[in-house]
Design an enzyme around this catalytic site. Structure first.
Site, PDB file in Angstrom:
ATOM      1  N   PHE A 152       0.741 110.499  10.901  1.00 27.74           N
ATOM      2  CA  PHE A 152       2.042 110.184  10.306  1.00 27.74           C
ATOM      3  C   PHE A 152       3.161 110.666  11.225  1.00 27.74           C
ATOM      4  O   PHE A 152       4.109 111.318  10.795  1.00 27.74           O
ATOM      5  CB  PHE A 152       2.168 110.836   8.927  1.00 27.74           C
ATOM      6  CG  PHE A 152       1.145 110.373   7.931  1.00 27.74           C
ATOM      7  CD1 PHE A 152       1.351 109.223   7.176  1.00 27.74           C
ATOM      8  CD2 PHE A 152      -0.033 111.085   7.738  1.00 27.74           C
ATOM      9  CE1 PHE A 152       0.414 108.789   6.258  1.00 27.74           C
ATOM     10  CE2 PHE A 152      -0.983 110.651   6.825  1.00 27.74           C
ATOM     11  CZ  PHE A 152      -0.765 109.502   6.083  1.00 27.74           C
ATOM     12  N   LYS A 204      -1.831 105.486   4.608  1.00 26.64           N
ATOM     13  CA  LYS A 204      -1.027 105.308   5.821  1.00 26.64           C
ATOM     14  C   LYS A 204      -0.268 103.984   5.794  1.00 26.64           C
ATOM     15  O   LYS A 204       0.954 103.940   6.025  1.00 26.64           O
ATOM     16  CB  LYS A 204      -1.934 105.365   7.054  1.00 26.64           C
ATOM     17  CG  LYS A 204      -1.293 104.917   8.365  1.00 26.64           C
ATOM     18  CD  LYS A 204      -0.104 105.805   8.741  1.00 26.64           C
ATOM     19  CE  LYS A 204       0.628 105.279   9.963  1.00 26.64           C
ATOM     20  NZ  LYS A 204      -0.114 105.432  11.205  1.00 26.64           N
ATOM     21  N   PHE A 249      16.097 107.045   4.869  1.00 26.77           N
ATOM     22  CA  PHE A 249      15.821 105.647   5.217  1.00 26.77           C
ATOM     23  C   PHE A 249      16.752 104.686   4.483  1.00 26.77           C
ATOM     24  O   PHE A 249      16.375 103.573   4.149  1.00 26.77           O
ATOM     25  CB  PHE A 249      14.350 105.302   4.940  1.00 26.77           C
ATOM     26  CG  PHE A 249      13.419 105.867   5.983  1.00 26.77           C
ATOM     27  CD1 PHE A 249      12.919 105.068   6.991  1.00 26.77           C
ATOM     28  CD2 PHE A 249      13.070 107.212   5.964  1.00 26.77           C
ATOM     29  CE1 PHE A 249      12.079 105.589   7.968  1.00 26.77           C
ATOM     30  CE2 PHE A 249      12.236 107.746   6.936  1.00 26.77           C
ATOM     31  CZ  PHE A 249      11.742 106.937   7.936  1.00 26.77           C
ATOM     32  N   GLY A 253      21.530  98.880   9.404  1.00 28.91           N
ATOM     33  CA  GLY A 253      21.685  98.662  10.829  1.00 28.91           C
ATOM     34  C   GLY A 253      20.971  97.408  11.295  1.00 28.91           C
ATOM     35  O   GLY A 253      20.765  96.466  10.526  1.00 28.91           O
ATOM     36  N   GLY A 257      11.868  98.745  14.431  1.00 34.68           N
ATOM     37  CA  GLY A 257      10.981  98.272  15.479  1.00 34.68           C
ATOM     38  C   GLY A 257       9.958  99.340  15.772  1.00 34.68           C
ATOM     39  O   GLY A 257       9.603 100.127  14.904  1.00 34.68           O
ATOM     40  N   CYS A 260       4.752 101.217  15.194  1.00 35.25           N
ATOM     41  CA  CYS A 260       4.073 101.430  13.907  1.00 35.25           C
ATOM     42  C   CYS A 260       4.483 100.435  12.825  1.00 35.25           C
ATOM     43  O   CYS A 260       3.644  99.690  12.317  1.00 35.25           O
ATOM     44  CB  CYS A 260       4.327 102.851  13.417  1.00 35.25           C
ATOM     45  SG  CYS A 260       3.512 104.116  14.425  1.00 35.25           S
ATOM     46  N   LYS A 320      14.203 103.513  19.478  1.00 36.14           N
ATOM     47  CA  LYS A 320      14.912 104.618  18.826  1.00 36.14           C
ATOM     48  C   LYS A 320      15.239 105.645  19.897  1.00 36.14           C
ATOM     49  O   LYS A 320      14.677 105.605  20.997  1.00 36.14           O
ATOM     50  CB  LYS A 320      14.069 105.240  17.708  1.00 36.14           C
ATOM     51  CG  LYS A 320      12.789 105.913  18.205  1.00 36.14           C
ATOM     52  CD  LYS A 320      11.935 106.459  17.065  1.00 36.14           C
ATOM     53  CE  LYS A 320      12.581 107.619  16.362  1.00 36.14           C
ATOM     54  NZ  LYS A 320      11.675 108.270  15.390  1.00 36.14           N
TER      55      LYS A 320
END
Length: 437
Positions: A152, A204, A249, A253, A257, A260, A320
């Protein structure tokens, strides 16, 4: 106890270093000779804050050894972690060829009992395939247990996430094998969930699908804010105060991407389709994210009255900040769409082009500093919120751009300041006025 880790990308290298920090001896196997040589010299083949110093520390201590010999890694310990890649195929399913290759190599080299732990993100049902691949490659029948221990990690904070996890998930059909893996983390204080393999894997996929959906949802609300002149940041703040929702979250924006979210969303949709389950919410999250690029480019094209003979400066190529990873980066999609509509592109990133000199972006003028990218440009388009972009001298930008237009793909720039300087500024949902006038 000794542990082997096969595959030394983000997940594998970070996992290996975590186990070294927990006091274990680790052999890490990497078949890419160039990457292997770098790791053996204490150099990371990717950027991830904090890992480089830890790498050097454990290489010097001898608690971490890198090798290209998978048989050495398999013989080293009874616990073998698989951390190889599982990229997406065109239909959204996961490419398990690397998993299969490693599984067969484990079986061929196996000489006693092994607990094989799958940390790579794999679709439900893969554990049975791995067991079959190992069994078929064995020279003689030997016992093997399969365990799932999903990761994670967030790129840019992978080391912190590994050493301070929210939870540890362990899945196995053998309680003894699950307990053996659980004991590896005995010094960690987070909750440990022990369950079956399919449930562990689905935890997950569900986590990433939920987070991606949350981002897509707030991006759709951002469009409503644009249409009515509302403020998305105040909406998100007010909504996030509800403890059932939370504040995380909820930043609108350009969309998500990386390695994951896109891959895991596609795989989950594919798993649903294979079983006649139409995952409408997850599919919608994926579609909203895909449409978000066009939403911004439509605004750009409208403000510039077309993109022919216009130059757009793209700031940030990685998906990011604090990573050089460009997989599924919104910037690459923006560049492609700007070019498709007739515009030209100048691009700047504080890390990507230095880390990846082999990266080719046809038709893009790569700037080696921030100033070169905006000179003569018709739009300053921020895609990745690198910290240094918050320190720009906007007065200088105003003087050197051809058209004073700023698109903020992350809603991080000071809109009031930019507008006061004379820029036409647009984020998403930041009181930009009516779109459909």
């Amino acid at each position: 106890m000794n542990i082997s880790v096969i595959g030394c990308g983000y997940v594998g290298t970070t996992t290996a270093l975590m186990f070294c920090e927990l006091g274990y001896q680790v052999v890490a196997v990497e078949k890419d000779s160039k990457k292997l040589a770098m790791l053996q010299q204490g150099k990371l083949p990717f950027h991830e804050p904090g890992i480089d110093s830890l790498l050097i520390k454990h290489l010097h201590r001898g608690s971490l050894v890198f090798t290209g010999d998978i048989e050495e890694g398999i013989a080293h310990s009874k616990i073998i972690y698989i951390t190889v890649g599982t990229p997406s195929l065109p239909d959204g399913s996961s490419d398990l060829s690397f998993i299969e290759e490693v599984s067969r190599q484990i079986g061929a080299a196996q000489n006693d009992y092994k607990a094989v732990v799958i940390k790579s993100t794999v679709p439900l049902g893969t554990v049975d395939k791995v067991r079959e691949w190992i069994g078929k490659a064995q020279k003689r029948p030997l016992p093997v247990d399969l365990v799932v221990n999903p990761e994670f990690l967030r790129e840019g904070s992978a080391l912190y996430d590994t050493m301070h996890p929210d939870r540890i998930v362990i899945g196995s059909d053998n309680p003894e094998a699950a307990e053996t893996v659980k004991q590896l983390f005995h010094s960690m204080s987070c909750p440990i969930i022990v369950t079956d393999c399919n449930t562990a894997q689905l935890i997950k996929y569900t986590a990433n699908a939920f987070l991606a959906t949350k981002i897509s949802f707030i991006n759709e609300i951002g469009r409503v804010c644009d249409a009515y002149g509302a403020n998305i940041e105040e909406v998100a703040s007010g909504v996030g105060l509800d403890h059932r929702i939370g504040p995380h979250f909820l930043r609108a924006g350009i969309g998500w991407g990386g390695s994951c979210f896109p891959k895991d969303i596609a795989a989950l949709i594919n798993m649903g389709n294979n079983n006649g389950i139409n995952l409408l919410i997850v599919q919608s999250a994926q579609q909203v994210n895909q449409d978000q690029i066009g939403y911004f480019i439509d605004r750009l094209e409208g403000e510039l009255h077309g993109l022919n003979n216009k130059t757009v400066s793209i700031y940030g190529i990685s998906f990011k900040p604090e990573t050089d990873d460009i997989r599924e980066s919104p910037a690459l999609k923006v560049i492609a769409e700007v070019q498709r509509r007739g515009g030209t592109v100048a691009a700047y990133d504080p890390m990507v082009f230095d880390k990846h000199p082999e990266l080719k972006l046809p038709g893009v003028r790569v700037a080696r500093n921030m100033e070169d990218a905006w000179k003569g440009s018709d739009c300053f388009f921020l895609i990745t919120e690198w910290d240094q972009f918050s320190k720009i001298d906007w007065g200088q930008v105003m003087q050197e751009m051809r058209t004073p237009l700023v698109l903020d793909g992350r809603n991080v720039l000071d809109a009031r300041k930019l507008r006061s300087l004379g820029f036409r500024y647009y984020g998403i949902g930041r009181k930009t006025g009516i779109i459909h006038e």
